[in-house]
Design a protein around this motif. Structure first.
Motif, mmCIF file in Angstrom:
data_model
loop_
_atom_site.group_PDB
_atom_site.id
_atom_site.type_symbol
_atom_site.label_atom_id
_atom_site.label_comp_id
_atom_site.label_asym_id
_atom_site.label_seq_id
_atom_site.Cartn_x
_atom_site.Cartn_y
_atom_site.Cartn_z
ATOM 1 N N UNK A 89 33.631 7.436 39.538
ATOM 2 C CA UNK A 89 33.626 8.191 38.288
ATOM 3 C C UNK A 89 34.899 8.006 37.467
ATOM 4 N N UNK A 90 35.922 7.429 38.096
ATOM 5 C CA UNK A 90 37.192 7.238 37.396
ATOM 6 C C UNK A 90 37.874 8.541 37.039
ATOM 7 N N UNK A 91 37.840 9.502 37.969
ATOM 8 C CA UNK A 91 38.461 10.812 37.731
ATOM 9 C C UNK A 91 39.646 11.023 38.665
ATOM 10 N N UNK A 92 40.397 12.083 38.416
ATOM 11 C CA UNK A 92 41.577 12.400 39.226
ATOM 12 C C UNK A 92 41.216 13.054 40.562
ATOM 13 N N UNK A 93 40.241 13.994 40.503
ATOM 14 C CA UNK A 93 39.991 14.816 41.693
ATOM 15 C C UNK A 93 38.502 15.150 41.825
ATOM 16 N N UNK A 94 37.983 15.027 43.047
ATOM 17 C CA UNK A 94 36.597 15.398 43.340
ATOM 18 C C UNK A 94 36.602 16.378 44.506
ATOM 19 N N UNK A 95 35.963 17.525 44.293
ATOM 20 C CA UNK A 95 35.862 18.538 45.348
ATOM 21 C C UNK A 95 34.422 19.046 45.403
ATOM 22 N N UNK A 96 34.076 19.706 46.511
ATOM 23 C CA UNK A 96 32.754 20.340 46.590
ATOM 24 C C UNK A 96 32.718 21.465 45.571
ATOM 25 N N UNK A 97 31.620 21.574 44.850
ATOM 26 C CA UNK A 97 31.492 22.645 43.855
ATOM 27 C C UNK A 97 31.309 23.993 44.556
ATOM 28 N N UNK A 98 31.825 25.032 43.954
ATOM 29 C CA UNK A 98 31.671 26.381 44.494
ATOM 30 C C UNK A 98 30.220 26.840 44.319
ATOM 31 N N UNK A 99 29.823 27.774 45.156
ATOM 32 C CA UNK A 99 28.453 28.289 45.187
ATOM 33 C C UNK A 99 27.940 28.694 43.804
ATOM 34 N N UNK A 100 28.748 29.452 43.064
ATOM 35 C CA UNK A 100 28.303 29.925 41.743
ATOM 36 C C UNK A 100 28.138 28.767 40.753
ATOM 37 N N UNK A 101 28.976 27.733 40.886
ATOM 38 C CA UNK A 101 28.874 26.562 40.011
ATOM 39 C C UNK A 101 27.575 25.811 40.301
ATOM 40 N N UNK A 102 27.233 25.694 41.584
ATOM 41 C CA UNK A 102 25.982 25.024 41.971
ATOM 42 C C UNK A 102 24.801 25.747 41.335
ATOM 43 N N UNK A 103 24.782 27.073 41.457
ATOM 44 C CA UNK A 103 23.666 27.845 40.900
ATOM 45 C C UNK A 103 23.642 27.774 39.370
ATOM 46 N N UNK A 104 24.793 27.911 38.740
ATOM 47 C CA UNK A 104 24.858 27.841 37.266
ATOM 48 C C UNK A 104 24.395 26.482 36.754
ATOM 49 N N UNK A 105 24.825 25.418 37.426
ATOM 50 C CA UNK A 105 24.540 24.051 36.987
ATOM 51 C C UNK A 105 23.080 23.670 37.219
ATOM 52 N N UNK A 106 22.590 23.989 38.422
ATOM 53 C CA UNK A 106 21.258 23.504 38.803
ATOM 54 C C UNK A 106 20.160 24.530 38.592
ATOM 55 N N UNK A 107 20.515 25.822 38.712
ATOM 56 C CA UNK A 107 19.505 26.878 38.682
ATOM 57 C C UNK A 107 18.960 27.170 40.066
ATOM 58 N N UNK A 108 19.542 26.539 41.088
ATOM 59 C CA UNK A 108 19.055 26.707 42.463
ATOM 60 C C UNK A 108 20.228 27.049 43.381
ATOM 61 N N UNK A 109 19.896 27.668 44.511
ATOM 62 C CA UNK A 109 20.913 28.006 45.506
ATOM 63 C C UNK A 109 21.145 26.814 46.432
ATOM 64 N N UNK A 110 22.348 26.719 46.981
ATOM 65 C CA UNK A 110 22.667 25.685 47.963
ATOM 66 C C UNK A 110 21.647 25.777 49.096
ATOM 67 N N UNK A 111 21.167 24.635 49.548
ATOM 68 C CA UNK A 111 20.143 24.597 50.597
ATOM 69 C C UNK A 111 18.753 24.394 50.016
ATOM 70 N N UNK A 112 18.628 24.568 48.700
ATOM 71 C CA UNK A 112 17.324 24.392 48.070
ATOM 72 C C UNK A 112 17.390 23.543 46.801
ATOM 73 N N UNK A 113 18.558 22.921 46.555
ATOM 74 C CA UNK A 113 18.749 22.148 45.323
ATOM 75 C C UNK A 113 17.901 20.866 45.367
ATOM 76 N N UNK A 114 16.980 20.718 44.412
ATOM 77 C CA UNK A 114 16.187 19.495 44.360
ATOM 78 C C UNK A 114 16.977 18.375 43.669
ATOM 79 N N UNK A 115 16.510 17.133 43.750
ATOM 80 C CA UNK A 115 17.238 16.020 43.148
ATOM 81 C C UNK A 115 17.114 15.940 41.625
#
Length: 170
Positions: A89-115
């Motif tokens: 990606x050519x970025x400075x830093x990559x980390x696992x997204x926080x739970x709330x970010x996953x839900x806000x971004x995808x609309x799904x909870x971790x463990x159920x995120x579709x592709x």
């Protein structure tokens, strides 16, 4: 139990994901969704429930690349090498997204995120290892449901770029 918009419809899919499948012209997949009484939240749980190889599970993982959500699709037997994602990606830093970010971004909870079928459009990377299979299984919007799809098709519907971001075993 009252039905609200987070309850599953009769296909076993999360309603938002079921709608996404219909919008993509993939309504026929609704009949192929498999629902399990026990959670298939982890790749190992999903593989055990389906009776497939761990590497035939497609994990949908959200990372933060310089704070911007990015989706990485990875086979269930492998781990994502965040340094390879960072370089890709050519970025400075990559980390696992926080739970709330996953839900806000995808609309799904971790463990159920579709592709695909997410609330917001994100950059998507798919590890080439997924192409080693005829069919892979991915979450259908909740931790109890999965669906099968040909990997090349899944990558195309996800709008993913094929990359090599799998952690290599030493």
């Amino acid at each position: 139990m009252s039905m609200n918009n987070t309850e599953d419809d009769n296909t076993g899919a999360n309603p938002r994901f079921a709608d996404a499948l219909r919008e993509l012209g993939l309504a026929d997949l609704l009949g192929r969704i498999r629902r399990f009484p026990d959670a298939t939240r982890t790749a190992a749980e999903a593989a055990a429930a389906i009776g497939c190889e761990l590497s035939e599970i497609c994990k949908s993982l959200i990372f933060a690349a310089d704070g911007v959500p990015v989706l990485v699709l990875m086979d269930g037997a492998s781990r994502v090498d965040v340094e390879l994602v960072r370089r890709e990606l050519g970025v400075e830093k990559v980390t696992r997204a926080k739970v709330d970010v996953v839900r806000e971004t995808t609309g799904y909870a971790i463990g159920g995120v579709p592709p695909f079928g997410h609330r917001t459009k994100t950059r998507v990377l798919a590890d080439r290892s997924l192409l080693a299979h005829d069919v892979v299984w991915a979450a259908a919007g909740n931790p109890h449901a999965v669906f099968p799809m040909e990997p090349k098709e899944l990558v195309a519907y996800a709008g993913a770029t094929l990359v090599d971001v799998r952690e290599q075993s030493s």
